[in-house]
Design a protein around this motif. Structure first.
Motif, PDB file in Angstrom:
ATOM      1  N   THR A 117      26.178   7.336 -35.970  1.00 49.42           N
ATOM      2  CA  THR A 117      25.855   7.078 -37.367  1.00 49.42           C
ATOM      3  C   THR A 117      24.589   7.844 -37.734  1.00 49.42           C
ATOM      4  N   CYS A 118      24.664   8.633 -38.794  1.00 45.02           N
ATOM      5  CA  CYS A 118      23.486   9.378 -39.249  1.00 45.02           C
ATOM      6  C   CYS A 118      22.468   8.393 -39.811  1.00 45.02           C
ATOM      7  N   LEU A 119      21.232   8.454 -39.314  1.00 43.80           N
ATOM      8  CA  LEU A 119      20.229   7.516 -39.796  1.00 43.80           C
ATOM      9  C   LEU A 119      19.632   7.959 -41.126  1.00 43.80           C
ATOM     10  N   GLY A 120      20.023   9.165 -41.559  1.00 42.63           N
ATOM     11  CA  GLY A 120      19.565   9.633 -42.861  1.00 42.63           C
ATOM     12  C   GLY A 120      20.441   9.108 -43.982  1.00 42.63           C
ATOM     13  N   CYS A 121      21.746   9.307 -43.851  1.00 45.81           N
ATOM     14  CA  CYS A 121      22.644   8.970 -44.959  1.00 45.81           C
ATOM     15  C   CYS A 121      23.685   7.922 -44.585  1.00 45.81           C
ATOM     16  N   GLY A 122      23.716   7.521 -43.308  1.00 36.49           N
ATOM     17  CA  GLY A 122      24.643   6.466 -42.914  1.00 36.49           C
ATOM     18  C   GLY A 122      26.061   6.928 -42.630  1.00 36.49           C
ATOM     19  N   VAL A 175      20.729  12.384 -36.679  1.00 39.85           N
ATOM     20  CA  VAL A 175      21.033  12.586 -38.100  1.00 39.85           C
ATOM     21  C   VAL A 175      22.105  13.664 -38.219  1.00 39.85           C
ATOM     22  N   CYS A 176      22.764  13.697 -39.364  1.00 36.78           N
ATOM     23  CA  CYS A 176      23.770  14.739 -39.569  1.00 36.78           C
ATOM     24  C   CYS A 176      23.062  16.056 -39.894  1.00 36.78           C
ATOM     25  N   GLU A 177      23.798  17.140 -39.814  1.00 37.30           N
ATOM     26  CA  GLU A 177      23.179  18.447 -40.036  1.00 37.30           C
ATOM     27  C   GLU A 177      22.623  18.577 -41.449  1.00 37.30           C
ATOM     28  N   ASP A 178      23.312  17.993 -42.405  1.00 38.15           N
ATOM     29  CA  ASP A 178      22.827  18.084 -43.786  1.00 38.15           C
ATOM     30  C   ASP A 178      21.459  17.422 -43.936  1.00 38.15           C
ATOM     31  N   CYS A 179      21.316  16.224 -43.350  1.00 37.55           N
ATOM     32  CA  CYS A 179      20.040  15.519 -43.451  1.00 37.55           C
ATOM     33  C   CYS A 179      18.955  16.284 -42.695  1.00 37.55           C
ATOM     34  N   TYR A 180      19.324  16.829 -41.539  1.00 39.16           N
ATOM     35  CA  TYR A 180      18.347  17.584 -40.754  1.00 39.16           C
ATOM     36  C   TYR A 180      17.861  18.803 -41.535  1.00 39.16           C
TER      37      TYR A 180
HETATM   38 ZN   LIG Z   1      23.048  12.391 -42.938  1.00 42.07          ZN
END
Ligand SMILES: [Zn+2]
Length: 198
Positions: A77-82, A98-103
């Protein structure tokens, strides 16, 4: 039901990936790594390995060793966007997946003028006159050039060669993928990064 790993389970999996030898891994190595790297106890490591075995992510191979079954999908689970993201695609920000987008939102060298209008970094780079490796760091250029020359490389090979942790490596590779300079390709049992146009 998709297998979604929590933080400690991801840690153990990362220890396994780093301590991996040709014919699987030794649980003693994992216990050592997990203890020094993340402060996990021996029994926690056994418990998690047992859980991953139960879900088929870890299997016993012909040589009698445990190894990761690369064909079993898992998610984090991405801790940025869930968002739930495939286990091969997350990156770490301050130790959290985190997902690549959030990173990239935090780290991108190339800033978006309008993130909604410009979804593709390649397009964005083009519009701003960036060609090929323009705007990349020296390290990113070196990694990219290496993969161009070799035709492809595993993240493990790149991390050894450039003396980066696996996590740093996948962060750098994520950026190169988003710039559409590289992409994944499965060769045999292994995932390789190859030039985007190959
Ligand atoms: Zn994310």
């Amino acid at each position: 039901m998709a297998l979604v790993l929590d933080e400690e389970e991801i840690w153990v999996l990362e220890c396994i990936k780093e301590a991996r030898i040709d014919k699987g891994f030794h649980i003693r190595d994992i216990i050592k790594k997990a203890k020094t790297g993340y402060g996990l106890s021996r029994s926690t490591v056994y418990e998690i390995v047992g859980y991953l075995e139960f879900h088929g992510l870890i299997k016993t191979n012909k040589a009698g060793n445990r190894e990761i079954d690369g064909s079993v999908a898992y998610f984090v689970t991405c801790l940025g966007c869930g968002k739930e993201i495939p286990g091969s695609e997350y990156v770490k920000e301050n130790g959290k997946p985190v997902c690549e987008d959030c990173y990239l939102e935090v780290h991108q060298k190339i800033k978006f003028a309008d993130p909604v209008a410009v979804r593709s970094k390649k397009l964005f780079r083009k519009q701003h006159g960036f060609e090929g490796t323009d705007g990349l760091t020296e390290l990113q250029k070196e990694i990219y050039d290496f993969i161009l020359e070799e035709g492809g490389a595993t993240p493990e090979k790149i991390s050894k060669l450039f003396k980066l942790t696996l996590q740093e490596t996948s962060n750098q590779l994520a950026l190169l993928r988003h710039c559409e300079l590289l992409k994944w390709r499965k060769m045999g049992e292994e995932m390789y990064m190859v030039p985007f146009d190959s």
